[in-house]
Design an enzyme around this catalytic site. Structure first.
Site, PDB file in Angstrom:
ATOM      1  N   SER A   1      -3.315  -1.896  10.252  1.00  0.00           N
ATOM      2  CA  SER A   1      -2.591  -3.243   8.993  1.00  0.00           C
ATOM      3  C   SER A   1      -1.535  -3.096  11.138  1.00  0.00           C
ATOM      4  CB  SER A   1      -0.940  -2.446   8.883  1.00  0.00           C
ATOM      5  OG  SER A   1      -0.484  -3.664   8.493  1.00  0.00           O
TER       6      SER A   1
ATOM      7  N   LYS B   1      -5.604  -5.375   8.409  1.00  0.00           N
ATOM      8  CA  LYS B   1      -5.087  -6.249   7.662  1.00  0.00           C
ATOM      9  C   LYS B   1      -4.482  -6.823   8.966  1.00  0.00           C
ATOM     10  CE  LYS B   1      -1.085  -4.726   5.448  1.00  0.00           C
ATOM     11  NZ  LYS B   1      -0.679  -3.339   4.524  1.00  0.00           N
TER      12      LYS B   1
ATOM     13  N   LYS C   1      -1.208  -9.682   9.372  1.00  0.00           N
ATOM     14  CA  LYS C   1       0.431  -9.526   8.983  1.00  0.00           C
ATOM     15  C   LYS C   1       0.301 -11.367   8.996  1.00  0.00           C
ATOM     16  CE  LYS C   1       2.459  -6.179   7.527  1.00  0.00           C
ATOM     17  NZ  LYS C   1       2.438  -5.294   6.421  1.00  0.00           N
TER      18      LYS C   1
ATOM     19  N   ASP D   1      -1.117  -9.408   4.625  1.00  0.00           N
ATOM     20  CA  ASP D   1      -0.799  -9.455   3.935  1.00  0.00           C
ATOM     21  C   ASP D   1       0.575 -10.235   4.505  1.00  0.00           C
ATOM     22  OD1 ASP D   1       1.985  -7.357   2.510  1.00  0.00           O
ATOM     23  OD2 ASP D   1       1.477  -6.312   3.662  1.00  0.00           O
TER      24      ASP D   1
ATOM     25  N   GLU E   1      -2.678  -9.524  -0.315  1.00  0.00           N
ATOM     26  CA  GLU E   1      -1.577  -8.582  -0.281  1.00  0.00           C
ATOM     27  C   GLU E   1      -0.117  -9.418  -0.467  1.00  0.00           C
ATOM     28  OE1 GLU E   1      -1.245  -4.908   1.589  1.00  0.00           O
ATOM     29  OE2 GLU E   1       0.202  -4.244   1.295  1.00  0.00           O
TER      30      GLU E   1
ATOM     31  N   ASP F   1       2.188  -4.985  -3.554  1.00  0.00           N
ATOM     32  CA  ASP F   1       2.732  -4.053  -2.741  1.00  0.00           C
ATOM     33  C   ASP F   1       3.992  -3.760  -3.329  1.00  0.00           C
ATOM     34  OD1 ASP F   1       4.275  -2.337  -1.263  1.00  0.00           O
ATOM     35  OD2 ASP F   1       3.695  -3.398   0.422  1.00  0.00           O
TER      36      ASP F   1
ATOM     37  N   LYS G   1       2.154   2.877  -2.071  1.00  0.00           N
ATOM     38  CA  LYS G   1       2.453   3.986  -1.293  1.00  0.00           C
ATOM     39  C   LYS G   1       4.030   4.885  -2.053  1.00  0.00           C
ATOM     40  CE  LYS G   1       3.307  -0.253   1.357  1.00  0.00           C
ATOM     41  NZ  LYS G   1       4.210  -0.702   2.456  1.00  0.00           N
TER      42      LYS G   1
ATOM     43  N   GLY H   1       1.066   1.627   4.325  1.00  0.00           N
ATOM     44  CA  GLY H   1       1.799   3.071   4.456  1.00  0.00           C
ATOM     45  C   GLY H   1       3.339   2.655   4.987  1.00  0.00           C
TER      46      GLY H   1
HETATM   47  O1  OSB Z   1       3.900  -4.350   3.656  1.00  0.00           O
HETATM   48  O2  OSB Z   1       2.200  -2.636   3.967  1.00  0.00           O
HETATM   49  C1  OSB Z   1       3.516  -3.368   4.289  1.00  0.00           C
HETATM   50  C2  OSB Z   1       4.867  -1.516   7.257  1.00  0.00           C
HETATM   51  C3  OSB Z   1       6.685  -1.465   6.622  1.00  0.00           C
HETATM   52  C4  OSB Z   1       6.573  -2.475   5.727  1.00  0.00           C
HETATM   53  C5  OSB Z   1       5.423  -3.013   4.688  1.00  0.00           C
HETATM   54  C6  OSB Z   1       4.706  -2.793   5.318  1.00  0.00           C
HETATM   55  C7  OSB Z   1       3.739  -2.156   6.123  1.00  0.00           C
HETATM   56  C8  OSB Z   1       2.456  -1.708   7.130  1.00  0.00           C
HETATM   57  C9  OSB Z   1       2.584  -0.794   7.667  1.00  0.00           C
HETATM   58  O3  OSB Z   1       1.572  -2.296   6.814  1.00  0.00           O
HETATM   59  C10 OSB Z   1       1.352   0.387   7.777  1.00  0.00           C
HETATM   60  C11 OSB Z   1       1.221   1.201   7.787  1.00  0.00           C
HETATM   61  O4  OSB Z   1       1.843   1.962   7.469  1.00  0.00           O
HETATM   62  O5  OSB Z   1       0.371   1.762   8.781  1.00  0.00           O
HETATM   63 MG    MG Z   2       1.968  -4.523   2.634  1.00  0.00          MG
END
Ligand code: OSB
Ligand code: MG
Length: 376
Positions: free
Chosen positions: A143, A169, A171, A196, A221, A246, A270, A298
């Protein structure tokens, strides 16, 4: 299995607040994570068996209303009094016993996971086997947070693709989306790519998502708000790319409703967000029956939290790669050693031994602990 025929009693719980310095800050549509506070829980049962769990909530209430500080209050005031000195037969019963307390998913997840680790010790089987997992290795992806420049993003993608990560992924947020994805697709026409939005868009942005349809994204996402499942169903009807929820999914009931109204085609499970691996498995089982794909997200957990994500990801329905941004990218040292290792084929081996499956480094836990209390 004879060891647990009389169940187990939770005798002592130690709660620690840790601050793990981040080498790289993680920027998302909801804000920036500059350092990672996390809560660790150590449960000891009446036979002296120990289980660890992690509540990887964030410091600020941007992703979910729960924060590290409210996790600590939730554990101390509302949750631990329910479980201390109580006897349980099965690990699932612990999470169920907390059902009159609303919210506090991250705090509940720490308790739930610690209990599963105790159960794994009692049964002398791995977490994965105890959960009903079938995979011996799980596929993983990275991510990638919002970077200072497109070039920096492209460099990070090259690095991880070369290391074997199975999907990327990205952001996104309003203003950091179409132009970026276009450049990524030009340079990497064939990688498995997804985005995401972390709740940073509204239905006013439908055009952005209609446009993103042409980039063959694996999924989008959580583009819209966490309570906007109706709006997500409106958006899903207008675009071909599957929406994955999510933030909106906190329980199997949330999953049922979202699927029923067509708000998503995929769910990110998660353990922290849904209250642990007991509820995570329930969501998995429901989606499996409904033929809805799931995968494990995660929260930049330490290796302790990641161990439960990996065990959960070994269930049959986890058909997309898990978010496992490399520990070494964020943390100078993990709380487990060796940490989970991503092979050149983009898989992590699922531990086949009882307990956590990884060695916990107590001196590192002590080093990063800012405060602790215990209840017995
Ligand atoms: O939206 O998936 C998310 C980390 C903190 C809060 C929200 C998200 C995330 C990640 C981290 O995308 C992914 C990882 O833990 O490797
Ligand atoms: Mg997410």
């Amino acid at each position: 299995m004879s060891l647990h025929k009389n169940g187990f009693t939770i005798k002592r719980v130690e709660v620690r607040l840790l601050e793990l310095p981040l080498i790289t800050k993680f920027v998302t549509g909801f804000g920036s994570i500059d350092h990672k506070e996390t809560v660790l829980l150590k449960i000891t049962n009446a036979d002296g068996i120990i289980g660890w769990g992690e509540a990887a909530a964030l410091s600020l209430p941007n992703y979910s209303p729960e924060t590290i500080q409210t996790t600590l209050i939730g554990l101390k005031e509302y949750l631990l009094p329910f479980v201390i000195n109580k006897k349980f037969e099965k690990p699932q019963e612990v999470y169920e016993s907390l059902s009159t307390v609303k919210g506090f998913s991250f705090a509940k997840a720490a308790i739930d996971c610690a209990v599963w680790m105790i159960y794994s010790t009692m049964t002398n089987e791995s977490l994965s086997i105890n959960l009903g997992g079938i995979r011996k290795k799980i596929g993983v992806g990275e991510s990638i947070g919002i970077k200072k420049s497109v070039e920096e993003t492209l460099d990070e993608i090259s690095l991880r693709v070369n290391q074997g990560y199975q999907r990327i992924k990205i952001k996104i947020k309003p203003g950091w989306d179409i132009a970026l994805i276009e450049k990524i697709r030009n340079k990497f026409p064939d990688i498995v790519l997804m985005v995401d939005g972390n709740s940073s868009y509204t239905l006013k942005d439908v055009k952005t998502f209609e446009y993103l349809d042409k980039f063959k994204l694996l999924m989008i996402e959580q583009p819209l708000g966490d309570t906007d499942i109706i709006d997500h169903s409106v958006l899903q009807n207008k675009i071909k790319t599957p929406i994955c929820l999510d933030e909106s999914i906190l329980s199997v009931e949330d999953a049922r409703k979202a699927i029923d109204i067509g708000a998503c085609k995929i769910i990110n499970i998660k353990p922290g967000r849904v209250g642990g691996i007991t509820e995570g498995k329930k969501i998995h089982d429901y989606c499996y029956k409904k033929n809805i794909g799931v995968w494990c997200g995660g929260m930049l957990e330490s290796g302790i939290g990641r161990a439960f994500n990996i065990a959960l990801s070994s269930l049959a329905g986890f058909k997309y790669p898990a978010d496992m941004s490399p520990s070494s990218f964020y943390y100078k040292e993990d709380l487990i050693d060796p940490t989970y290792e991503v092979g050149g084929d983009g898989f992590i081996k699922v531990p086949d031994v009882p307990k956590l499956g990884y060695n916990i480094k107590m001196h590192r836990i002590n080093k990063y602990t800012k405060g602790k209390f215990s209840i017995s």
